[in-house]
Design a protein around this motif. Structure first.
Motif, mmCIF file in Angstrom:
data_model
loop_
_atom_site.group_PDB
_atom_site.id
_atom_site.type_symbol
_atom_site.label_atom_id
_atom_site.label_comp_id
_atom_site.label_asym_id
_atom_site.label_seq_id
_atom_site.Cartn_x
_atom_site.Cartn_y
_atom_site.Cartn_z
ATOM 1 N N ASN A 1 -7.416 -0.363 6.127
ATOM 2 C CA ASN A 1 -8.631 -0.100 5.388
ATOM 3 C C ASN A 1 -8.549 1.450 4.674
ATOM 4 O OD1 ASN A 1 -9.528 -2.523 4.800
ATOM 5 N ND2 ASN A 1 -10.977 -2.336 6.471
ATOM 6 N N ILE B 1 0.747 -1.149 0.086
ATOM 7 C CA ILE B 1 -0.184 -0.199 0.056
ATOM 8 C C ILE B 1 0.982 1.262 -0.122
ATOM 9 C CG2 ILE B 1 -1.869 1.219 1.349
ATOM 10 C CD1 ILE B 1 -2.634 -1.380 2.330
ATOM 11 N N ARG C 1 -5.714 1.872 2.096
ATOM 12 C CA ARG C 1 -6.225 0.919 0.988
ATOM 13 C C ARG C 1 -7.311 1.841 0.107
ATOM 14 N NH1 ARG C 1 -7.206 -3.485 5.055
ATOM 15 N NH2 ARG C 1 -5.264 -4.666 4.931
#
Length: 299
Positions: free
Chosen positions: A290, A37, A293
């Motif tokens: 998250n 990421i 992401r």
């Protein structure tokens, strides 16, 4: 990719045994790197913030007591940490991570602080593990240096951003929006420009619908040219103190909504992680990951 503030001081033991949930500050960068990421060059290590920037939003005497290790026992009890030079330096570095991240976001569209979101710190007090209000310092810095005209602070931590609200009570160039648990800490709330209190056990459907009905209209009303986003993951049902019923997927959809709106309107954003207190550290890490992401998909 996007800039991420991270400092090695996060690896130091936190005084008075307050290690967990501080481990996430060390482990989250590792997860971001492991998943691809982020890459090493995305991370930057901030120096301590210039105290003049702190004085712009905090009482000088209070801020100096932090640096000098002269806070009273009562003040430290309210904050929740034991006083130490390491803790003071960490607070100053966290704050500058948000200031520098905001400056980088003007170029990249978005930037992150692995820590930050210290929204319970008010003008002359600290509480709830918050000593210096990083979003407040950075927001006022952008305004004072004429880098933006109107700031919107979007605080979606489960706890009200009471310190931020108190600091900006009479500052029309910073609009404070807090969507939080009605019955949760702090039990004495301040008045944000917009408060949306939520009932206990609010789940994904209601949470996301309220946000969808609030945030787009708020952008039209406030017309910000910079957003600070408090992305706490203590809205999760698993959180030990959150009292909400959101899932990790719901938390991710919340981040998507905020970031997609910022991207659609070309509004730079600085994002700080805020709270997260689920019993399993991996739950906290995945929920925070998250957020990154989502950012990688959108920006």
């Amino acid at each position: 990719m996007f800039p991420i503030a991270f400092d090695p001081i996060y690896k130091y033991p936190v005084p008075d045994g307050h290690r967990f949930p501080m481990d996430k500050y060390e482990l989250l960068p590792m997860q971001l790197l492991r998943e691809g990421i982020a890459v090493e060059s995305d991370f930057f290590s901030p120096e301590p913030v210039d105290m003049q920037a702190v004085y712009a939003v905090h009482d000088r005497a209070y801020a100096d007591r932090i640096v000098q290790g002269a806070l009273s026992k009562q003040e430290m009890r309210r904050i929740g940490f034991a006083q130490s030079p390491v803790l003071a330096e960490r607070e100053l570095r966290i704050t500058n991570g948000t200031v520098q991240g905001a400056l980088k976001a003007l170029e990249t569209g978005i930037a992150f602080n692995i820590a930050g979101g210290t929204h319970h710190a008010g003008r002359d007090f600290g509480e709830g593990f918050c000593m210096i209000n990083d979003h407040a310092v950075a927001a006022q810095y952008l305004i004072d240096h004429k880098l933006c005209r109107q700031v919107l602070i979007v605080d979606l931590d489960v706890h009200q951003g009471n310190g931020t609200a108190q600091i900006f009570t009479n500052q029309p160039l910073v609009f404070t929006f807090s969507m939080h648990g009605k019955n949760n800490y702090p039990f004495r709330k301040e008045k944000s420009d917009l408060d949306v209190p939520l009932d206990d056990k609010t789940g994904d459907d209601i949470y996301l619908k309220i946000l969808e009905n609030t945030l787009p209209e708020l952008l039209e009303q406030v017309k910000p040219d910079f957003i600070f986003y408090q992305a706490g993951v203590d809205i999760l049902q698993t959180d030990k103190i959150g009292r909400m019923s959101c899932t990790e997927r719901g938390c991710q959809l919340r981040d998507e909504m905020v970031m997609q709106l910022a991207h659609k309107h070309s509004i730079p954003m600085q994002c700080s992680m805020g709270g997260g207190y689920s019993p399993q550290l991996r739950t906290i890490l995945n929920a925070h990951a998250n957020t990154y992401r989502v950012a990688r998909q959108i920006f």
